[in-house]
Motif scaffolding. Structure first.
Motif, mmCIF file in Angstrom:
data_model
loop_
_atom_site.group_PDB
_atom_site.id
_atom_site.type_symbol
_atom_site.label_atom_id
_atom_site.label_comp_id
_atom_site.label_asym_id
_atom_site.label_seq_id
_atom_site.Cartn_x
_atom_site.Cartn_y
_atom_site.Cartn_z
ATOM 1 N N GLU A 1 0.813 -1.190 -0.019
ATOM 2 C CA GLU A 1 0.012 0.045 0.017
ATOM 3 C C GLU A 1 0.890 1.304 -0.047
ATOM 4 O OE1 GLU A 1 -2.370 -0.649 3.451
ATOM 5 O OE2 GLU A 1 -3.925 -1.733 2.280
ATOM 6 N N ARG A 2 1.949 1.111 0.949
ATOM 7 C CA ARG A 2 2.662 2.513 0.840
ATOM 8 C C ARG A 2 3.335 2.496 -0.450
ATOM 9 N NH1 ARG A 2 4.319 0.183 5.882
ATOM 10 N NH2 ARG A 2 5.918 -0.763 5.138
ATOM 11 N N THR B 1 2.483 0.057 -11.200
ATOM 12 C CA THR B 1 1.289 0.154 -10.387
ATOM 13 C C THR B 1 0.074 -0.894 -10.689
ATOM 14 O OG1 THR B 1 1.261 2.738 -10.445
ATOM 15 C CG2 THR B 1 -0.925 1.455 -9.909
ATOM 16 N N ALA B 2 0.225 -1.491 -11.905
ATOM 17 C CA ALA B 2 -0.787 -2.551 -12.110
ATOM 18 C C ALA B 2 -0.502 -3.866 -11.531
ATOM 19 C CB ALA B 2 -0.883 -2.644 -13.745
ATOM 20 N N ALA B 3 0.988 -4.177 -11.426
ATOM 21 C CA ALA B 3 1.688 -5.142 -11.002
ATOM 22 C C ALA B 3 1.370 -5.421 -9.313
ATOM 23 C CB ALA B 3 3.157 -5.508 -11.370
ATOM 24 N N LEU B 4 1.645 -4.082 -8.942
ATOM 25 C CA LEU B 4 1.446 -4.020 -7.339
ATOM 26 C C LEU B 4 -0.048 -4.180 -6.929
ATOM 27 C CD1 LEU B 4 3.792 -1.302 -6.435
ATOM 28 C CD2 LEU B 4 3.827 -3.477 -5.497
ATOM 29 N N GLU C 1 -2.124 -5.907 -8.530
ATOM 30 C CA GLU C 1 -2.500 -7.630 -8.814
ATOM 31 C C GLU C 1 -2.176 -8.008 -7.293
ATOM 32 O OE1 GLU C 1 -3.707 -9.489 -10.613
ATOM 33 O OE2 GLU C 1 -3.637 -8.921 -12.739
ATOM 34 N N ARG C 2 -0.917 -7.778 -6.974
ATOM 35 C CA ARG C 2 -0.270 -8.316 -5.616
ATOM 36 C C ARG C 2 -1.168 -7.966 -4.293
ATOM 37 N NH1 ARG C 2 1.242 -12.728 -3.324
ATOM 38 N NH2 ARG C 2 2.672 -12.400 -1.456
ATOM 39 N N TRP C 3 -1.487 -6.688 -4.411
ATOM 40 C CA TRP C 3 -2.533 -6.213 -3.514
ATOM 41 C C TRP C 3 -3.939 -6.987 -3.180
ATOM 42 C CZ3 TRP C 3 -7.390 -4.358 -2.549
ATOM 43 C CH2 TRP C 3 -7.345 -3.637 -1.463
ATOM 44 N N PHE C 4 -4.575 -7.164 -4.439
ATOM 45 C CA PHE C 4 -5.750 -8.125 -4.504
ATOM 46 C C PHE C 4 -5.514 -9.416 -3.976
ATOM 47 C CE2 PHE C 4 -7.254 -5.052 -7.781
ATOM 48 C CZ PHE C 4 -8.546 -4.712 -6.871
#
Length: 595
Positions: A538-539, A580-583, A585-588
């Motif tokens: 998130e950061r 951002t898109a890759a992160l 994905e990981r956030w979800f």
């Protein structure tokens, strides 16, 4: 050898005010996949109505090969409002019978999986009812299917599903499809032949929409004196098809060399750097910023923590399933919806123009004649360096002169859409939001509308399920998925992949709630590690969001004549958006793990 299924011979149809068809002969053979195009009111629905036996021609006859089963979806349905969704689709068939039919399961899953099986038809929205009517048709066994505007009320996923279904429904050289639609992506994806309805006749073309565009340009060149305006639009459309959509033009059945020759002197559809320069001059650097904006209706959070800095000259398409919050997002931009948390910042110079689905801009002038409305409008509109009067602009949008004396409230849906767009452009906004602009309009009107926006120097936000339109007039796409706004570097294809992945579940087992999954899958140490990574992600996303905003600032302040510098900033922006898109994905993934 193809077998004739339906033949219409010397068909003549007229209404008290005009002749629709005069001595038209058409045939439908096994294996035909026919798209029907033409201006609103020229007789597309009447044509399939005659072939389907719903409309009786005044002369000529329609014959069908013995035993041919003809199914039709018209623009209105005859569903019983007192019956249920399930009974409408499968009737009294026992569950083990219809559930064992792969076609029935496919149709139910593709069109009505989100509807309660026991819901009454009368309690459904217009869009839900339309999907049920389409499902009722498609679960049947038909040799010929005619669909009249089937993509109305379907979202992007539903349209993609329908395309696959009709492509795979029959074996090669068997069955036949007739489809009236303004959805040009659907026409290209499904159809192998195009019928254009115009001037009391039906003219056939080989191939889908892209092939039809080329052949129509060639036809118009031979009749340039009377077809000059339409030829210009079609050549511009063809230039976009050849230059901007390589995946689409790898399959149409036309001569690529001929297409290249036709467009060799046609400039690119848009000059994005010049349009951005003009947009900055009109808007300044600040347009609208959504900062951690969330919207809730009752206990339902529709949008959450939306971060979006809208840049001058940005041309963005917004995707999402029905009910995902697209219109709510437009409401935030317009100021008609207030966030429950976060904030919306608006630049001081922003002048918003909204094209909505309800024709609200026309409510106060419904009793006025179109001519009177135009007389009050003194503004001119500039296209390609030429100033057009309101009447000339309306004519360019395909509005017939004989309708200038009609009252606004008496206009058809397509005519109202043309007038609504005219008044929107003449109000001189520098930010335009379009909510489903392709509703009620034909392919010619869509091409004219796209042509106008090609040279419009402002910020454009488009909410639409019309894939062709979105890809044609926007340069980037975002999607609302689970209440969050997500950038789509891969465009529509990426959105469909994400949605497919989100809805895919094992067919034999219903998965337990996420909280149960995480409880059985993660140990205490693993859960702490996942939460720690989630916070770090998130950061990182916050820092990336700030970085993207800074790049937009630098682009707005940069010398617009420095193409290399702008190019480097564009590369930097794409890299940041990909990270951002890759992160995300990981956030979800992490969010599902920790519950």
């Amino acid at each position: 050898m193809a077998v004739s299924l339906v033949v219409g011979e010397a068909l003549h149809l007229e209404y008290p005010t005009r002749v629709v068809f005069d001595s038209v002969t058409v045939g439908v053979e096994g294996g035909d996949r026919i798209g029907i195009v033409g201006r609103n009111g020229d007789g597309k629905s009447s044509l399939i109505g005659m072939l389907g036996g719903l409309i009786e021609p005044q002369a000529g006859q329609v014959t069908r090969r013995g035993g041919v089963r003809f199914g039709m979806l018209s623009q209105s349905d005859d569903l019983d409002p007192a019956t249920t969704v399930g009974h409408s689709i499968v009737g009294d068939r026992p569950e083990h019978e219809w559930a064992g039919d792969a076609n029935v399961r496919d149709v139910i899953g593709g069109l009505v999986a989100d509807l309660p099986w026991d819901a009454q038809i009368g309690a459904l929205s217009g869009g839900q009812r339309r999907r049920v009517a389409l499902a009722v048709l498609l679960v049947g066994e038909w040799d010929v299917i005619a669909l009249d505007e089937p993509t109305n009320h379907l979202d992007v996923e539903g349209i993609a599903w329908l395309a696959e279904h009709v492509k795979n429904r029959w074996a090669k050289n068997s069955g036949a499809l007739l489809v009236v639609t303004h959805d040009r992506w659907f026409l290209d994806e499904v159809c192998t032949e195009t019928w254009e309805v115009h001037s009391e006749t039906v003219e056939p073309f080989e191939g889908g929409y892209a092939a039809y565009v080329l052949q129509r340009v060639e036809r118009d060149r031979m009749n340039a004196a009377t077809e000059a305006k339409r030829q210009y639009l079609m050549r511009k459309e063809l230039a976009w098809l050849r230059r901007g959509a390589p995946a689409r033009t790898s399959k149409p059945k036309f001569r690529i060399d001929a297409a290249n020759q036709l467009i060799e002197d046609v400039p690119p559809v848009r000059n994005p750097i010049e349009l951005q320069r003009l947009a900055v001059a009109r808007l300044g650097k600040d347009v609208i910023d959504l900062e951690d904006a969330s919207v809730r209706y009752g206990n339902r959070e529709v949008l959450r923590d939306v971060m979006w800095r809208i840049a001058p000259g940005e041309r963005t398409g917004i995707l999402g399933a029905n009910g995902s919050g697209k219109s709510t997002l437009l409401g935030l931009i317009a100021g008609t919806v207030q966030p429950v948390s976060g904030r919306v910042k608006r630049g001081k110079t922003v002048r918003l123009g909204m094209l909505d689905q309800q024709f609200s801009q026309l409510a106060d002038i419904r009793d006025d004649r179109v001519r009177e409305v135009l007389a009050r409008t003194k503004t001119t509109f500039t296209i390609d360096g030429k100033d057009l009067t309101p009447a000339q602009l309306l004519e360019r949008l395909g509005f017939a002169r004989e309708h200038l004396s009609a009252r606004v409230g008496e206009l058809s849906g397509g005519q109202k859409r043309r007038l609504q767009l005219l008044l929107l452009l003449l109000s001189e906004p520098n930010l335009i939001a379009l909510d489903e602009p392709s509703n009620d309009v034909d392919t010619d009107m869509l091409a004219a509308m796209e042509d106008l926006f090609d040279s419009w120097p402002g910020t454009l936000i488009v909410v639409s399920h019309d894939r062709y339109l979105v890809e044609r007039i926007t340069d980037q796409q975002y999607a609302i998925i689970d209440g969050r706004l997500r950038h789509l570097p891969g465009g529509m294809d990426e959105y469909l992949r994400l949605r497919a992945a989100a809805t895919a579940t094992p067919s034999a087992v219903t998965p337990p709630p996420v909280s149960e999954q995480s409880a059985t899958r993660l140990s205490g140490a693993d859960e702490r590690a996942a939460k720690k990574e989630l916070s770090a992600t998130e950061r990182k996303l916050e820092r990336l969001s700030e970085r993207i905003a800074m790049i937009h600032d630098r682009m707005a302040a940069h010398d617009q004549g420095d193409y290399e510098g702008i190019g480097r900033l564009n590369d930097e922006l794409r890299q940041a958006e990909a990270e951002t898109a890759a992160l995300e994905e990981r956030w979800f993934e992490l969010s599902e793990l920790v519950g």
